[in-house]
Design a protein around this motif. Structure first.
Motif, short mmCIF file in Angstrom:
data_model
loop_
_atom_site.label_atom_id
_atom_site.label_comp_id
_atom_site.label_asym_id
_atom_site.label_seq_id
_atom_site.Cartn_x
_atom_site.Cartn_y
_atom_site.Cartn_z
N LYS A 147 0.80 -1.39 -0.06
CA LYS A 147 0.02 -0.13 0.10
C LYS A 147 0.79 1.23 0.16
O LYS A 147 0.38 2.36 -0.52
CB LYS A 147 -0.94 0.05 1.11
CG LYS A 147 -1.85 -1.02 1.17
CD LYS A 147 -2.82 -0.89 2.48
CE LYS A 147 -4.10 -1.88 2.31
NZ LYS A 147 -4.83 -1.93 3.61
N LYS A 148 1.90 1.26 0.59
CA LYS A 148 2.85 2.34 0.85
C LYS A 148 3.42 2.61 -0.65
O LYS A 148 3.61 3.72 -1.08
CB LYS A 148 4.00 2.13 1.93
CG LYS A 148 4.76 3.49 2.24
CD LYS A 148 5.74 2.79 3.19
CE LYS A 148 6.47 4.11 3.77
NZ LYS A 148 7.48 3.63 4.99
N LYS A 167 2.25 1.89 -3.48
CA LYS A 167 1.08 2.53 -4.25
C LYS A 167 1.02 4.11 -4.03
O LYS A 167 0.91 5.00 -4.69
CB LYS A 167 -0.28 1.73 -4.15
CG LYS A 167 -0.23 0.45 -4.69
CD LYS A 167 -1.46 -0.22 -4.54
CE LYS A 167 -1.40 -1.90 -5.20
NZ LYS A 167 -2.75 -2.49 -4.88
N ALA A 168 1.00 4.39 -2.52
CA ALA A 168 0.70 5.61 -2.08
C ALA A 168 1.90 6.68 -2.54
O ALA A 168 1.82 7.79 -2.96
CB ALA A 168 0.77 5.90 -0.98
N ASN A 176 0.49 10.42 -2.71
CA ASN A 176 -0.20 10.77 -1.71
C ASN A 176 0.19 10.81 -0.35
O ASN A 176 0.35 9.74 0.36
CB ASN A 176 -1.58 9.42 -1.85
CG ASN A 176 -2.75 9.95 -1.05
OD1 ASN A 176 -2.53 10.55 -0.21
ND2 ASN A 176 -3.75 9.07 -1.47
N THR A 177 0.73 11.96 -0.06
CA THR A 177 1.35 12.16 1.21
C THR A 177 0.44 11.77 2.47
O THR A 177 0.90 11.09 3.53
CB THR A 177 1.81 13.36 1.55
OG1 THR A 177 0.66 14.41 1.26
CG2 THR A 177 2.92 13.74 0.58
N LYS A 178 -0.74 11.86 2.41
CA LYS A 178 -1.64 11.72 3.54
C LYS A 178 -1.93 10.11 3.66
O LYS A 178 -1.83 9.90 5.08
CB LYS A 178 -3.17 12.17 3.30
CG LYS A 178 -4.06 12.01 4.43
CD LYS A 178 -5.48 12.83 4.16
CE LYS A 178 -6.33 12.54 5.21
NZ LYS A 178 -7.91 13.16 5.01
N ALA A 179 -1.75 9.50 2.68
CA ALA A 179 -1.80 8.01 2.75
C ALA A 179 -0.62 7.30 3.06
O ALA A 179 -0.51 6.55 4.22
CB ALA A 179 -2.32 7.24 1.48
N ASP A 230 1.36 8.85 5.25
CA ASP A 230 1.59 9.18 6.74
C ASP A 230 0.87 8.17 7.54
O ASP A 230 1.26 7.46 8.79
CB ASP A 230 1.08 10.43 7.35
CG ASP A 230 1.82 11.84 6.89
OD1 ASP A 230 2.91 11.37 6.22
OD2 ASP A 230 1.57 12.76 6.68
N SER A 231 -0.50 7.90 6.99
CA SER A 231 -1.40 6.93 7.61
C SER A 231 -0.80 5.56 7.71
O SER A 231 -0.81 4.74 8.72
CB SER A 231 -2.67 6.81 6.84
OG SER A 231 -3.57 6.01 7.64
N ILE A 232 -0.20 5.12 6.71
CA ILE A 232 0.61 3.72 6.53
C ILE A 232 1.78 3.77 7.35
O ILE A 232 1.90 2.79 8.00
CB ILE A 232 0.87 3.39 4.85
CG1 ILE A 232 -0.23 3.38 4.07
CG2 ILE A 232 1.88 2.07 4.87
CD1 ILE A 232 -0.17 3.34 2.69
#
Length: 238
Positions: A145-146, A148-149, A154-157, A159-161
């Motif tokens: 997932k990281k 792909k982000a 996709n910096t928000k994704a 940070d979440s990951i």
């Protein structure tokens, strides 16, 4: 007189046999289904490298056995020399301890098909690995997932990951610590501390080290853990 000499010679032979038997306390048996010819090696880590402590020539009969002098329960390896084949599936880890251990596997899936019986430490280690694999699988999913982000910026994704990865690592390390403490009577406890979570906060390693029973503390891995914890504490003082 002749009978006395024969009896004395027989007695000497029996004593010699008993002395030879006393040198080994681990009897390893097993079978590599499908293996017709090759060499098996029993290995251990010494000075950061695997070294052979016994070899078994296979010539027609896939069954094997080995007798080892084991000072303390220790992770050993059953290595298959496949000759011309450069397969990565050739080294089975098993937690050896004095007694009788059996390893059954097959040539096609040497590691994944291995069934090891006779060792309580091995049994516990397999329990640990079963749960620990869930944390590893989750981390692999997060890495995907990281990626792909990162690809989509996709910096928000991201940070979440990253937060999820940190949480997964903490849970993994906490599980390993609890498992080691709950199994303080077995040498698998200090082994997990040294092999799986050596870089965890020293307070957790200290907890595991202090929880060990005297027998485990005096074992091969118990002594190593005590020495390791002491060295970290001394480093942190400086």
């Amino acid at each position: 007189m002749k009978n006395s000499i024969i009896a004395f010679a027989t007695l000497l032979l029996l004593v010699a046999c008993n002395k030879n038997e006393s040198k080994t306390n681990l009897h390893i048996t097993g079978n590599v289904k499908g293996l017709k010819e090759g060499t098996l090696f029993i290995q251990r880590y010494a000075d950061s490298a695997l070294v052979a402590i016994d070899s078994i020539k296979i010539d027609g009969n896939s069954a094997f056995e080995s007798n080892i002098d084991l000072k303390s329960p220790e992770m050993l390896y059953l290595y298959l020399d496949r000759g011309v084949t450069n397969s990565l599936d050739n080294n089975i880890m098993f937690f050896a301890e004095p007694g009788n251990i059996n390893i059954d596997t097959n040539l096609d899936s040497f590691i994944t098909s291995a069934k090891i019986t006779g060792s309580k430490n091995q049994e516990l280690y397999e329990q640990y690995k079963k749960i620990n694999s869930r944390f590893n699988d989750e981390n692999l999913t997060l890495i995907e997932k990281k990626f792909k982000a990162l690809k989509s910026n996709n910096t928000k994704a991201m940070d979440s990951i990253n937060n999820l990865q940190d949480s997964n690592t903490k849970r993994k390390y906490l599980y390993a610590t609890n498992f080691a403490v709950n199994n303080k009577n077995y040498e698998v406890a200090p082994y997990i501390a040294l092999a799986e979570i050596y870089d965890i906060n020293i307070k957790y390693l200290d907890t595991i080290q202090k929880s060990m029973t005297p027998k485990v503390a005096n074992s091969f891995y118990g002594k190593k853990l005590t020495k390791y914890v002491k060295a970290i504490k001394e480093t942190e003082k400086n």
